[in-house]
Design an enzyme around this catalytic site. Structure first.
Site, PDB file in Angstrom:
ATOM      1  N   SER A  70       4.248   1.813  -1.937  1.00 24.62           N
ATOM      2  CA  SER A  70       4.849   0.898  -2.914  1.00 24.62           C
ATOM      3  C   SER A  70       5.614   1.657  -3.987  1.00 24.62           C
ATOM      4  O   SER A  70       5.267   2.794  -4.324  1.00 24.62           O
ATOM      5  CB  SER A  70       3.761   0.063  -3.585  1.00 24.62           C
ATOM      6  N   TYR A  88      -4.236  -0.790  -7.465  1.00 21.31           N
ATOM      7  CA  TYR A  88      -3.412  -0.858  -6.249  1.00 21.31           C
ATOM      8  C   TYR A  88      -2.562   0.406  -6.106  1.00 21.31           C
ATOM      9  O   TYR A  88      -2.485   1.009  -5.029  1.00 21.31           O
ATOM     10  CB  TYR A  88      -2.552  -2.125  -6.362  1.00 21.31           C
TER      11      TYR A  88
HETATM   12  N1  LIG Z   1       5.884  -7.691  -1.020  1.00 19.36           N
HETATM   13  C1  LIG Z   1       5.991  -6.711  -1.897  1.00 19.36           C
HETATM   14  O1  LIG Z   1       6.570  -6.905  -3.008  1.00 19.36           O
HETATM   15  C2  LIG Z   1       5.463  -5.331  -1.581  1.00 19.36           C
HETATM   16  C3  LIG Z   1       5.904  -4.274  -2.382  1.00 19.36           C
HETATM   17  C4  LIG Z   1       5.437  -2.981  -2.111  1.00 19.36           C
HETATM   18  C5  LIG Z   1       4.565  -2.775  -1.054  1.00 19.36           C
HETATM   19  N2  LIG Z   1       4.128  -3.825  -0.300  1.00 19.36           N
HETATM   20  C6  LIG Z   1       3.192  -3.524   0.780  1.00 19.36           C
HETATM   21  O2  LIG Z   1       3.750  -4.007   1.995  1.00 19.36           O
HETATM   22  C7  LIG Z   1       2.694  -4.319   2.912  1.00 19.36           C
HETATM   23  C8  LIG Z   1       2.934  -5.704   3.481  1.00 19.36           C
HETATM   24  O3  LIG Z   1       2.982  -6.629   2.424  1.00 19.36           O
HETATM   25  P1  LIG Z   1       3.724  -8.047   2.559  1.00 19.36           P
HETATM   26  O4  LIG Z   1       4.491  -8.236   1.308  1.00 19.36           O
HETATM   27  O5  LIG Z   1       4.391  -8.161   3.861  1.00 19.36           O
HETATM   28  O6  LIG Z   1       2.448  -9.026   2.515  1.00 19.36           O
HETATM   29  P2  LIG Z   1       2.218 -10.476   3.159  1.00 19.36           P
HETATM   30  O7  LIG Z   1       3.504 -11.200   3.326  1.00 19.36           O
HETATM   31  O8  LIG Z   1       1.151 -11.080   2.315  1.00 19.36           O
HETATM   32  O9  LIG Z   1       1.648 -10.160   4.626  1.00 19.36           O
HETATM   33  C9  LIG Z   1       0.430  -9.483   4.746  1.00 19.36           C
HETATM   34  C10 LIG Z   1       0.167  -9.161   6.196  1.00 19.36           C
HETATM   35  O10 LIG Z   1      -0.989  -8.326   6.260  1.00 19.36           O
HETATM   36  C11 LIG Z   1      -2.018  -8.982   7.010  1.00 19.36           C
HETATM   37  N3  LIG Z   1      -3.302  -8.679   6.354  1.00 19.36           N
HETATM   38  C12 LIG Z   1      -3.675  -8.924   5.089  1.00 19.36           C
HETATM   39  N4  LIG Z   1      -4.930  -8.457   4.873  1.00 19.36           N
HETATM   40  C13 LIG Z   1      -5.346  -7.918   6.034  1.00 19.36           C
HETATM   41  C14 LIG Z   1      -6.534  -7.295   6.462  1.00 19.36           C
HETATM   42  N5  LIG Z   1      -7.600  -7.122   5.666  1.00 19.36           N
HETATM   43  N6  LIG Z   1      -6.595  -6.866   7.737  1.00 19.36           N
HETATM   44  C15 LIG Z   1      -5.559  -7.024   8.567  1.00 19.36           C
HETATM   45  N7  LIG Z   1      -4.408  -7.607   8.236  1.00 19.36           N
HETATM   46  C16 LIG Z   1      -4.313  -8.059   6.980  1.00 19.36           C
HETATM   47  C17 LIG Z   1      -1.671 -10.456   7.002  1.00 19.36           C
HETATM   48  O11 LIG Z   1      -2.234 -11.090   8.160  1.00 19.36           O
HETATM   49  P3  LIG Z   1      -2.440 -12.709   8.207  1.00 19.36           P
HETATM   50  O12 LIG Z   1      -1.057 -13.314   8.342  1.00 19.36           O
HETATM   51  O13 LIG Z   1      -3.280 -12.960   9.406  1.00 19.36           O
HETATM   52  O14 LIG Z   1      -3.093 -13.092   6.921  1.00 19.36           O
HETATM   53  C18 LIG Z   1      -0.144 -10.382   7.044  1.00 19.36           C
HETATM   54  O15 LIG Z   1       0.318 -10.141   8.341  1.00 19.36           O
HETATM   55  C19 LIG Z   1       1.382  -4.164   2.127  1.00 19.36           C
HETATM   56  O16 LIG Z   1       0.790  -2.920   2.420  1.00 19.36           O
HETATM   57  C20 LIG Z   1       1.838  -4.190   0.677  1.00 19.36           C
HETATM   58  O17 LIG Z   1       0.955  -3.485  -0.154  1.00 19.36           O
HETATM   59  C21 LIG Z   1       4.566  -5.105  -0.537  1.00 19.36           C
END
Ligand SMILES: NC(=O)c1ccc[n+]([C@@H]2O[C@H](COP(=O)([O-])OP(=O)(O)OC[C@H]3O[C@@H](n4cnc5c(N)ncnc54)[C@H](OP(=O)(O)O)[C@@H]3O)[C@@H](O)[C@H]2O)c1
Length: 253
Positions: free
Chosen positions: A145, A158
């Site tokens: 991140s 985080y």
């Molecule tokens: N969005 C942002 O602004 C942002 C910024 C920086 C970094 N990130 C990082 O990017 C990554 C993805 O985030 P995102 O924004 O795509 O989130 P998201 O839209 O909330 O999607 C989360 C995904 O992770 C899965 N998941 C959540 N908890 C889990 C667990 N305990 N075990 C297995 N799978 C799990 C969910 O599965 P289900 O669909 O089955 O719930 C979903 O496929 C994360 O590591 C996050 O920290 C995000």
């Protein structure tokens, strides 16, 4: 890389950045096995989109915080690869994760442990468990991140987990160099997904603030990150290892 067609394993591929990664890989002809935690319906949609793009995709259930379940998951993955007459993955994308925001005095031990299990311990031991299934010459991408660079006070716990993953990325790149496996971290900025209750996507004020704080003038889209990861896994970027690559459009420069 093995002789079979390239295969990626993407954790958390049912939504957001993971989904966009599966789709970007499919557009490049890469087959993907991805995981979901609860959302089988969303996973099925991702499979359909990848197949429309002409690639193969399969979804497996996995809670990436459930370290005792990783051996069984590796067995299931081996079996699933067998359905494709393959015995190795070429790419591992450690993406799954959930958000947690709290200022230092309010951080609870329970939430801290939960974050640790999903964002660091789970990533560390899942990768260790899957090592025999990763092809020599393969690649690992860890999704971290922008908050490891930008100080955002309520992201402290985080950011600590993501920082640990970035340090580990470099150690792992060194250790796995014997097998010519490249390991990098991709650090997204604020991206319009369901993360943090979908606030960056759904709250117009937050979205505007993020756009204003971003050099390229808008909040990130999941496709921005999916394409970055797919590009990092392409043959053109085979010489990159041990790097943290921020894909944030220049957030808070
Ligand atoms: N969005 C942002 O602004 C942002 C910024 C920086 C970094 N990130 C990082 O990017 C990554 C993805 O985030 P995102 O924004 O795509 O989130 P998201 O839209 O909330 O999607 C989360 C995904 O992770 C899965 N998941 C959540 N908890 C889990 C667990 N305990 N075990 C297995 N799978 C799990 C969910 O599965 P289900 O669909 O089955 O719930 C979903 O496929 C994360 O590591 C996050 O920290 C995000």
């Amino acid at each position: 890389m093995s002789a079979q067609s390239a295969i990626a394993l993407v954790t958390g591929g049912s939504r957001g950045i993971g989904r966009a990664t599966v789709e970007a890989l499919a557009q490049r002809g890469i087959d993907t096995i991805f995981t979901y935690k609860n959302n089988r319906d969303a996973a099925d949609q991702v499979i359909a989109v990848a197949e429309q793009a002409g690639a193969r995709a399969l979804a497996l259930q996995l809670d990436t915080s459930d370290t005792p379940g990783f051996t069984a998951f590796a067995d299931l993955l081996r079996h699933t690869l067998g359905q494709w007459e393959a015995d190795r993955i070429d790419f591992l994308v450690n993406n799954a994760g959930t958000s947690y925001s709290a200022l230092f005095p309010e951080v609870t031990e329970e939430e801290f442990d939960k974050l640790y299990r999903v964002h660091f311990k789970g990533v560390f031991f899942l990768t260790q468990t899957l090592l025999p299934l990763i092809a020599d010459g393969g690649r690992i991408v860890n999704v971290t991140s922008s908050v490891t660079r930008i100080i955002s006070p309520d992201s402290m716990s985080y950011a600590l987990m993501k920082s640990a993953v970035e340090m580990w990325t470099v150690y792992l790149a060194k250790e796995l160099s014997a097998r010519r496996i490249a390991v990098n971290a991709v650090a997204p900025g604020s991206t319009m997904t369901d993360f943090s209750g979908g606030v960056v996507r759904d709250d117009p004020e937050v979205n505007r603030q993020m756009a204003e704080a971003t050099a390229l003038g808008r909040a990130g889209r999941p496709e921005d990150i999916g394409q970055t990861i797919a590009s990092l896994l392409s043959p053109e970027n085979a010489w990159i290892t041990a790097q943290r690559i921020e894909a944030s459009g220049g957030l808070m420069l």
